[in-house]
Design an enzyme around this catalytic site. Sequence first.
Site, mmCIF file in Angstrom:
data_model
loop_
_atom_site.group_PDB
_atom_site.id
_atom_site.type_symbol
_atom_site.label_atom_id
_atom_site.label_comp_id
_atom_site.label_asym_id
_atom_site.label_seq_id
_atom_site.Cartn_x
_atom_site.Cartn_y
_atom_site.Cartn_z
ATOM 1 N N SER A 267 21.283 13.379 13.030
ATOM 2 C CA SER A 267 21.063 12.270 12.059
ATOM 3 C C SER A 267 21.012 12.451 10.846
ATOM 4 C CB SER A 267 19.559 11.565 12.635
ATOM 5 O OG SER A 267 18.603 12.476 12.148
ATOM 6 N N LYS A 268 20.602 11.866 9.984
ATOM 7 C CA LYS A 268 20.604 12.259 8.549
ATOM 8 C C LYS A 268 19.471 13.105 8.237
ATOM 9 C CE LYS A 268 18.705 8.280 6.274
ATOM 10 N NZ LYS A 268 19.334 6.938 6.306
ATOM 11 N N ARG A 269 18.461 13.262 9.145
ATOM 12 C CA ARG A 269 17.442 14.188 9.077
ATOM 13 C C ARG A 269 17.779 15.614 9.245
ATOM 14 N NH1 ARG A 269 14.685 12.959 12.897
ATOM 15 N NH2 ARG A 269 15.306 10.929 13.368
ATOM 16 N N ASN A 270 18.706 16.022 10.281
ATOM 17 C CA ASN A 270 19.111 17.236 10.583
ATOM 18 C C ASN A 270 20.637 17.509 10.024
ATOM 19 O OD1 ASN A 270 20.291 15.684 12.559
ATOM 20 N ND2 ASN A 270 19.218 16.768 14.220
#
Length: 503
Positions: A267-270
Site C-alpha cells: 500500500s502507499k504506506r510501504n
Amino acid sequence: MNKNRPEVRVRFAPSPTGYLHVGGVRTLFFNWLFAKKNNGKFILRIEDTDQVRSTKENETLMISDIMNLGFKFDEGPCEGGKFGPYRQSERLSIYAKHARQLLDEQKVYYCFCSDELLTQKRKAALTLGRTPHYDGTCAKIETKEAENRLRRGEKAGLRFKVIEKDYVLEDLVRGQVAFKTGMVGDFFITRTPTAQETEVEAEIGMPVYNFSCAIDDHLMEISHVIRGEEHLSNTVRQLMIYEAFGWELPLFAHTAMVLGQDKQKLSKRNGDVSTHDYLDKGYFQEALLNFLSLLGWWPPQGYKTKSGHPEIIYLDELIQIFDLSDLQKAPAVFDIEKLKWMNSYYMRHFSLEEVTNRAKSFFHKAGLVNYDQAWFQLVIDAVRGEAVFLSELPEKATLFFETTPFIEEQAIPIAKQPLSQKIIEQLLEELKSCSETIQSTVIDMISKKISMQTGAKGKELFMPIRIAITGRTHGPELKKILPLLGKEKVIQRIEFVKKALDG
Ligand code: GLU
C-alpha cells in the site's frame, strides 16, 4: 476451461475510488494474458456503485493509464458491447430487478438497523470474543410491516439470508477452498441511498459490491474470475448469490497477495503504488509488466527466455507461455530494486531509436526542445547506460545542453593537484591540434600520449581529463562525449576549468 462457457471472457473491474494501483495492474495483466492466450474477450467494467468515493476523474485517469500501458478492451464503457452498459452506475435497474426477485422469494429481508446501532453490536460481539455477525433482529420483521415502515419514511437496506451450510470453492490457484458454516453472517446486498443518489429505487436501495459483481459476472457471461486472494471473503458471499439465483458459477482463480518489503500488504504506506507515478517517472510499460507478471506467477519449468535472462520475458513470450496453472499460492514481495534493475535492463536493451522516441517527451518537459534529431539520438546513446528511468535522462544529459561551462565544487581540489594541472594543460594542447570534427577514437590516442609523457595511469589520468571536459567527476563515457560536444565547445570548457582553478 469452463465447460459451461467455452468462450473465454474475463474482466477487469476496478472501482474508481482512487488511482490505478500497481497490484490492480497485475490482476489486469493476468486477465489480459489469459484472454490473449485463449483468443478470449477482455472486458472493462467500472464498479462505481460506491458513489460517495467514486469519481469521474479517477475513472478517466485509470482508463488513460490502462491505455498508456498498451492495453485494449474488447468490451467496456468506451468500446460498448452487447452486454452493456459497462458502468455499474448505469445498471441500477438491472440490480433492482434482481433484488426484487430475491425479495419476492424471501431470500433477502429489509434491515432497518442504523449504522450506529450496527457499530455498537459489532463492538459488543468483539468484546465478548465473538465473530461480529449480524444478530438477525430485522429478519423477524414481516414483509407487510417492513413495507409500512418504508412508507412511513424509515430507511433500510436489503440483507441476504445466509443458509447455514458449508461452501466449497474449486479454485484454479488455491485448489479446494472451504468456507465453513457460520463464517459469514447475513450481509447487505443493497444499502440506503444517500441524498445525492436520486436515480436509485428508494425501496430497493443502492447495490453493494458483492451483489452487483455477481450479477454482472453472470449476465456478462464471464467464464473466469481472476482476482486477488484478498477477495476470497467476498467470493463466498458471491457463491451464495449465485446459488440463490440458481446460476452456474464461473471458474475462479485467486492470485497470491502482493506484499511490500515489510511483508505487509502493498500500500502507499510501504511503497509507491500508483501506476500513474511509475509511468510519469518514465518506467517502461514493458518493464513494469514483465516485473508484475513475476509477482505470483512463474514460467513453466525449463522454459528458455528469448533474452537469455530467466526473468526478462518479453510480452509476446508471456502471451504464449502464460497459464493459470503456473500461478503461485505464496504471497509475492514487491521489490522496487528489482523493478529498477529491470527497467535499466530495458533501457539498455531496447533499440536506441525506441528509447530516443520515448525519451523525447521527458526532454520537452524539462524545457529541452531545440536540438538536431541525429545529435539527440547520440546524446541518448551516451547517457542511457546511467539512467534507471526515462525522467532521469534530461538531468544526465545536462552537460550536452548547457550553454555556459560548469565545474562541480568537489572536482576543484582534484583538478588542482599539480599532476592534474599538467594533464589538463597537455589535453588542451593536443585537442587544439586536432581536426575540427572530433572522432570518438581521439580520446584514446590523446590519453595514451599524455600517459606516456606524464606517467599518469588509470583514475589519476582519466579523472582530470573528465573534469576538464565536463566539469564533473562522473558522467557518460568520454569517447561518446567528445564528438557530441565538438572541438570548439570542448576547448571552451577546458579553458573555463583552467580559469576556475586559477581563481
Ligand atoms: N471492484 C472490485 C475492486 O476493485 C473488483 C473486484 C473483482 O474483481 O471482483 O476491488
